[in-house]
Structure formats: C-alpha cells, structure tokens
Design a protein around this motif. Sequence first.
Motif, mmCIF file in Angstrom:
data_model
loop_
_atom_site.group_PDB
_atom_site.id
_atom_site.type_symbol
_atom_site.label_atom_id
_atom_site.label_comp_id
_atom_site.label_asym_id
_atom_site.label_seq_id
_atom_site.Cartn_x
_atom_site.Cartn_y
_atom_site.Cartn_z
ATOM 1 N N PRO B 16 -3.172 23.872 -2.543
ATOM 2 C CA PRO B 16 -1.874 24.537 -2.785
ATOM 3 C C PRO B 16 -0.694 23.554 -2.689
ATOM 4 O O PRO B 16 0.228 23.617 -3.504
ATOM 5 N N GLU B 17 -0.745 22.636 -1.717
ATOM 6 C CA GLU B 17 0.348 21.666 -1.560
ATOM 7 C C GLU B 17 0.434 20.750 -2.783
ATOM 8 O O GLU B 17 1.511 20.301 -3.159
ATOM 9 N N VAL B 18 -0.736 20.464 -3.367
ATOM 10 C CA VAL B 18 -0.797 19.585 -4.536
ATOM 11 C C VAL B 18 -0.151 20.287 -5.735
ATOM 12 O O VAL B 18 0.665 19.712 -6.459
ATOM 13 N N LEU B 19 -0.510 21.556 -5.895
ATOM 14 C CA LEU B 19 0.077 22.329 -7.003
ATOM 15 C C LEU B 19 1.597 22.382 -6.856
ATOM 16 O O LEU B 19 2.343 22.168 -7.808
ATOM 17 N N GLU B 20 2.024 22.630 -5.640
ATOM 18 C CA GLU B 20 3.456 22.719 -5.365
ATOM 19 C C GLU B 20 4.159 21.405 -5.713
ATOM 20 O O GLU B 20 5.235 21.391 -6.308
ATOM 21 N N ALA B 21 3.506 20.298 -5.361
ATOM 22 C CA ALA B 21 4.120 18.987 -5.610
ATOM 23 C C ALA B 21 4.201 18.672 -7.103
ATOM 24 O O ALA B 21 5.161 18.041 -7.564
ATOM 25 N N MET B 47 6.291 8.917 -9.481
ATOM 26 C CA MET B 47 5.042 8.249 -9.844
ATOM 27 C C MET B 47 4.781 7.067 -8.912
ATOM 28 O O MET B 47 3.649 6.871 -8.450
ATOM 29 N N GLU B 48 5.822 6.303 -8.630
ATOM 30 C CA GLU B 48 5.633 5.135 -7.756
ATOM 31 C C GLU B 48 5.329 5.562 -6.323
ATOM 32 O O GLU B 48 4.568 4.907 -5.612
ATOM 33 N N ASN B 49 5.911 6.678 -5.930
ATOM 34 C CA ASN B 49 5.605 7.216 -4.604
ATOM 35 C C ASN B 49 4.124 7.616 -4.537
ATOM 36 O O ASN B 49 3.423 7.333 -3.558
ATOM 37 N N ALA B 50 3.654 8.226 -5.596
ATOM 38 C CA ALA B 50 2.243 8.635 -5.645
ATOM 39 C C ALA B 50 1.336 7.403 -5.575
ATOM 40 O O ALA B 50 0.327 7.383 -4.851
ATOM 41 N N ARG B 51 1.720 6.381 -6.293
ATOM 42 C CA ARG B 51 0.920 5.152 -6.306
ATOM 43 C C ARG B 51 0.806 4.578 -4.884
ATOM 44 O O ARG B 51 -0.272 4.147 -4.455
ATOM 45 N N ALA B 52 1.914 4.643 -4.165
ATOM 46 C CA ALA B 52 1.911 4.123 -2.796
ATOM 47 C C ALA B 52 1.008 4.954 -1.879
ATOM 48 O O ALA B 52 0.302 4.416 -1.022
ATOM 49 N N THR B 236 1.521 7.078 -22.431
ATOM 50 C CA THR B 236 2.496 7.687 -21.527
ATOM 51 C C THR B 236 1.794 8.282 -20.313
ATOM 52 O O THR B 236 0.768 8.954 -20.441
ATOM 53 N N GLU B 237 2.338 8.019 -19.166
ATOM 54 C CA GLU B 237 1.686 8.434 -17.928
ATOM 55 C C GLU B 237 1.657 9.948 -17.791
ATOM 56 O O GLU B 237 2.610 10.632 -18.146
ATOM 57 N N ASN B 238 0.574 10.443 -17.212
ATOM 58 C CA ASN B 238 0.408 11.868 -16.916
ATOM 59 C C ASN B 238 1.132 12.150 -15.600
ATOM 60 O O ASN B 238 0.522 12.282 -14.545
ATOM 61 N N VAL B 239 2.462 12.228 -15.686
ATOM 62 C CA VAL B 239 3.267 12.279 -14.459
ATOM 63 C C VAL B 239 2.904 13.441 -13.529
ATOM 64 O O VAL B 239 2.682 13.219 -12.337
ATOM 65 N N PRO B 240 2.789 14.677 -14.053
ATOM 66 C CA PRO B 240 2.480 15.762 -13.110
ATOM 67 C C PRO B 240 1.174 15.510 -12.344
ATOM 68 O O PRO B 240 1.117 15.732 -11.127
ATOM 69 N N SER B 241 0.154 15.032 -13.049
ATOM 70 C CA SER B 241 -1.141 14.822 -12.387
ATOM 71 C C SER B 241 -1.108 13.610 -11.463
ATOM 72 O O SER B 241 -1.810 13.581 -10.443
ATOM 73 N N ILE B 242 -0.299 12.614 -11.831
ATOM 74 C CA ILE B 242 -0.161 11.454 -10.947
ATOM 75 C C ILE B 242 0.505 11.874 -9.640
ATOM 76 O O ILE B 242 0.051 11.520 -8.541
ATOM 77 N N VAL B 243 1.549 12.677 -9.768
ATOM 78 C CA VAL B 243 2.226 13.181 -8.567
ATOM 79 C C VAL B 243 1.237 14.007 -7.741
ATOM 80 O O VAL B 243 1.159 13.893 -6.513
ATOM 81 N N ALA B 244 0.437 14.816 -8.441
ATOM 82 C CA ALA B 244 -0.559 15.646 -7.763
ATOM 83 C C ALA B 244 -1.558 14.775 -7.007
ATOM 84 O O ALA B 244 -1.880 15.039 -5.840
ATOM 85 N N LEU B 245 -2.021 13.724 -7.664
ATOM 86 C CA LEU B 245 -3.011 12.861 -7.018
ATOM 87 C C LEU B 245 -2.400 12.149 -5.807
ATOM 88 O O LEU B 245 -3.072 11.966 -4.785
ATOM 89 N N GLY B 246 -1.116 11.804 -5.920
ATOM 90 C CA GLY B 246 -0.434 11.196 -4.770
ATOM 91 C C GLY B 246 -0.448 12.132 -3.573
ATOM 92 O O GLY B 246 -0.768 11.733 -2.446
ATOM 93 N N LYS B 247 -0.148 13.402 -3.858
ATOM 94 C CA LYS B 247 -0.130 14.395 -2.775
ATOM 95 C C LYS B 247 -1.551 14.588 -2.238
ATOM 96 O O LYS B 247 -1.769 14.690 -1.024
ATOM 97 N N ALA B 248 -2.513 14.646 -3.148
ATOM 98 C CA ALA B 248 -3.908 14.850 -2.740
ATOM 99 C C ALA B 248 -4.380 13.693 -1.864
ATOM 100 O O ALA B 248 -5.105 13.894 -0.880
ATOM 101 N N ALA B 249 -3.946 12.469 -2.200
ATOM 102 C CA ALA B 249 -4.334 11.301 -1.402
ATOM 103 C C ALA B 249 -3.716 11.378 -0.007
ATOM 104 O O ALA B 249 -4.369 11.069 0.996
ATOM 105 N N GLU B 250 -2.471 11.832 0.038
ATOM 106 C CA GLU B 250 -1.795 11.986 1.332
ATOM 107 C C GLU B 250 -2.555 12.998 2.204
ATOM 108 O O GLU B 250 -2.813 12.763 3.386
#
Lengths: 287, 405
Positions: B16-21, B47-52, B236-250
């Motif tokens: 749920p947190e990932v979807l929200e992000a 995107m860069e935050n997710a990468r980190a 072009t980067e898949n920004v929503p999913s990249i942000v999601a993966l960043g949250k999922a990694a966190e």
Amino acid sequence: MWNYTDKVREHFLAPHNVGELKDANAIGEVGSLACGDALKLYLKIENDRIIDATFQTFGCASAIASSSVLTDLIKGKTIDEALAVTNKDIADALGGLPDQKMHCSVMGQEALEAAIRSYRGEAPGKTGEDAHDRLVCRCFGVTEGQIRRAIRENGLTSVEQVTNFTKAGGACGGCLEDVAAIVADETGRSLTPLQPQRPKTMTNIERMQNVMTVINEVIKPRLNQDGGDIELVDIDGSVVTVALRGMCLDCPSSRLTLENFVQQTLRDQVDPGIVVRPEQRAPGENA
Amino acid sequence: MNLTYLDNNATTMVAPEVLEAMLPFLQNEYGNPSSMYSFAAVAARAMENARARIADLLGASPEEIIFTGCGTESDSTAILAALESRPEKRHFITTRVEHSAVIAMGRLLQQRGYKVTWLDVDKKGRLDLEAYKAALDDNTALVSMMYANNETGVIFPIREAAELAKTRGILFHTDAVQAVGKIPLDLKTLPVDYLALSGHKLHAPKGIGVLYVRRGSPYRSFLIGGHQEHGRRAGTENVPSIVALGKAAELAAKHIQDENTTVRALRDKLQQGLLAAIPEAVVNGDTENRLPNTLNIAFKYVEGEAILLLLDQEGICASSGSACTSGSLEPSHVLRAMGVPFTYAHGSVRLSLSRYTTEAEIDKTITALSRIIARLREISPFRNMTDGAEALCSSAGTAEGLSHR
C-alpha cells in the motif's frame, strides 16, 4: 491458469465412478508414476455388455476428467460398441481439451482397449502394438504403432501434434527426429530412411567386443540421459544378458526398452542375430 | 472467498505504501525527467531519490544502479555486455537450475559458438564449488549464477564463487531476483560485477527492474538511442514504477529482519504442519541454505496440476514444479537437475510466503492441502501401494526380475 471447459472442470471436481471395482472382470492399465499420469480402468462385463465401469487415475485435471467421462460413455455399451469409442469421442464429451492435453483422452482409449483385451484373454500390451512394434519415445514408452495410429485417427500433420496426442518427444526430445520421419511417412512427405550399419561376418571375440562398445558408447549414454542405466551381465554366443538399472526400473516400458532399444540397437550395429535377455533374478531380491 | 496468496516467488502484491508513493507520478507529476523546467525536476528528483534507496538496500552507490524493464532485461543486458567486452574469450559458465532468462541466453551463446559449462547441483540443489573451480579457465569470459533458486529457494555460495572468479579476472553476474528483499545482501563485500533484480518480486509493480553494474566493470548499452541512465539504457524512464521500486526497497530494508524471523517461522510451521499431516511427503532442496519464505514440497502418488487446481478452489494460490504440458511434459528442469525422482517431481508444489502472510492462512493451507492430497490419493491407482511404481511396472508386463529392486 484454468484453461479447461466447464465440462472438464465438472468431471475433475466431482469425478464419476471413482475407485476400485471389487467384482471387475476386466482391468486395463496404462501409464506410470514416472510418466506423470496413469489410469487403471475396471470393467464389469456380462454377456459382452459393460454393466459397470470405474477408474483410478494419477494425473492432471484433464486426465481425471477424461477417465471420468470415459466411464460414463462406456457404461451400458456392448464390447464392440465400446471399442468404437475413440480418444476424440472422449475429448468431445468434455467439450474439448487443450491441445497439449489431448494425450489424456488417448490414455482413456488405450486403457479401455487394454481392459477389453484382458477380458478376452489376449496378451497385455499397448494399442497398435504387436510383437515387433518398435519403441520410439523411451521417456514415455510410446511405440511407432501408437504414433502411426494417433496420426491416422486424428489427422495429425506435425510433430508437435503427435507430442500433444501421445506425449512422444515431450521430455528429453531425443526421438523428435524419429517422430518427424513417421509423420513424414504417414502424411506422404519425403522420408529419409535410416541406414543401419551392419558388419558382415565376425568372430565370437569380435562380436563380444562390438557388443561391449555399443553398450558403453551408444546404449548406456542414451539411457543415462533419462536417469536409467544398463549393466552387461553376460555374452554367450549371440545371447546378450543385461540388467537395466536406475530410472529404467521405475519405467513400465522397460521391457520395450530392452527389446526395442537395446536389442534393436545391437542388431543394427553389431549382428542381426543378437538376442537380448534380462538378467533373471528371484522376485524380491535386492539389486 | 478470501485469497490466500502463497506464490510470492512468482510475483507479489504492491505494498500500500508503494502504491501511495507512485500514484502522484501517474497523476499530476507526469513530467519527463529529461526536460528542463522545474515541473519535470519533481520527477527527476523522485527518480534519483529512488535510486539512492535501492543503492542503500544493496550496499551500492546510486550511479551503479541502472533502471530496466524487468529482471530478464537485466540478465540479458549484463551477459551480453560482459561478453562483448571480452570478445577474445569464448567460455561462459552457468548452472542447470537458472531462471529461463539465463538458460535461454546460455543456449543462444552455444549456438553462437561459445563453450557453455552447465554446472550440476546435488540432490539437495546445492552447487559443487570444486566442480565450479575446475570449470574456470583462461578462456572463461563470464560466470552467471543465480543468488537463490526460484523453485526451491536454495541459496548459492555467491560470495565464494564471485571471489574465485575475481582472482582469475573473470567477470561475474548474479541473478538475484529471488534474493533481494528476502535475505540481507551487501555489494560492498560481495565482489560481483553485475546483479539483476526485479521490482515485482519485492512488492513494487511489474515492469521495473534494476541492473547493478559495479563501478569499473565493463558495460555496453543494450538499448540505445537516448541519454537516459547516462546513456546506459535508452528510453524514457518509467518514473512511477521507479518511484515505487524506491519505496519498495526502503520497505524491504526496514523489514529484512522480519523475513528471517516472522516469515521464516510461518514457513517452518507450514513445512512441519504438512510433513506431520501428510504421509509420503518430502521437502525438495537444501533446508539449511534456503530463502526464508520458500517451501518446495513433494507428495507421492499425486500430480501437481491437480493439486493446484483444487487449492484454487479453496482460494489458495501456489505453483507447481510439474508442468504437464507438451514441450515440457517432464517436470521442472530444477527438480530434474537435482535428480528428484519422477515419482516425487510430478507431485511437487511450491509455496512461497511474504511478510503479508498470516498464521491463519498457514493453518488454512495445512488443512486444505491435507484434504486435497488425501482426496487425490483416493482417486490414484497407486494409493496403498508401498512401492507403487514398481507394482505397476510388473503388472504392465515388465521383464521378469527387472521390476524388483
């Protein structure tokens, strides 16, 4: 994902006529644990009419559904009427089966024929099989006769279809070329005959050496591919005694493996007069 | 009916947190990270935050993280990039139990004239490090070895394997799709050159993957035509999913201990419950070095697909090592490589948990599966047989004497 008709689903979830039939007077068995599916069909026949039929099946949903609908189809039929039931009738009664599951309907037909053969006191054996039928797919024990029959009865035109209907070639794929040749033959396409090499005359010593070479370099590696193995026990003139090991022991087609693969390979490559015998061992004795 | 989802090695629910992000980036924040205006900078920063966050989870630096479309793309890219950088070396080493992404690549390389070594595993699915060591030679360009197996959960000794490759100057790739988020993994001390991961295995959506490329390791772009990812992966980067993966990694970093405690305890309960309730059941794979969420269990005398479809009737999702379809009529390549007998391989089921799995679901599954196996054994001709296969063999007319062990 579910890829079945409602009819398959219905027969799988609530199969008809399940279990052993205590007073059966005809039993047909096909398949094995090793092959991934097996069907044991019990019939009670009176005055050449099937008055009861039950089954036990090990296998996927379509194997169970095919067995269930088969018992419905044949109950009340005379033996001759039942023998007219084809794998296509079984599949049709289920509203069709996915292509890659057609072999389940073939298994039903074969079990029925095996049961009727046992009732008539005929030798057990597979459909279309005679004493000289050649084993093509060693993984699933499918003979040339079975393949030819599936092609003829179902109008098959490709190797893939043959695999769907008979399972031949579905595991190691070692026989796919062989299957292709049979398909080509049946459909009248060009066929390249295999040319077996046969040395002319040889001494006993040469024959022994050649037998050992062919077993070690040709037969053993192919059986090993399927987890099986073979041991040469004795060579006495043209009689070669061997013992099958490993997965071969689990395999219902091991007799066919011995006769059609081991013996045929030795006949083709060493001497047409060779007879292969299994090692005789008292039942229950550990290998 | 409530869904009991025990197929988390196949895919996972989006947290749920990932979807929200990710939602804002599917709604208002649709800027292209490459654009110059400040509106787009919101997407670029996210995107860069997710990468980190992903770098943090792996113990990597952000510039070592390349976003891709999926785990398969990451595997393909890593393997082709590594081999292209060593054109004079024509030997590739992998294992027989890899994901099909790597198996298919190995076959392709064979067709292209590469020598490919397919390493065997033992009956518990373990790798023989000595055989691996012996396979490394001066012609070896790359080793590709999965971190943990998707079917059995068996964990390979990647650190030792990568170190052995490194001392010989051989590149090393690991498909860590099943491992990331389930077990701790630190690239600071793990000397691999490339690592693949997939978002949807750790509660991010499908369609996003990562290829880690160690700083200094050779790399060639697979997709070309744009400067994205510093030209390493155009498109072009898949920004929503990249942000999601960043949250999922966190979240994965936060919950990694739970995997080893809560999830493991539930998995063990499931395993013990099933073994206690169902006779003639065995666990496939090494139970010592195994992902904490995975159980691969085999039931004799019944077939996998039938089990799955009956489980489905009870709202339980699982998968099977048995693929009873043409082209793959034989059971899973992983179980076969382990030498699991056909008699067990056909009745193998994989149950894979997540941190969302509850104890009630485990209890329900034990009860349901016990009932299902009993029911299928009722139908099976092999029930009540102490030595089923052999018994049928002899009745089918096997040569006398050979059917007795």
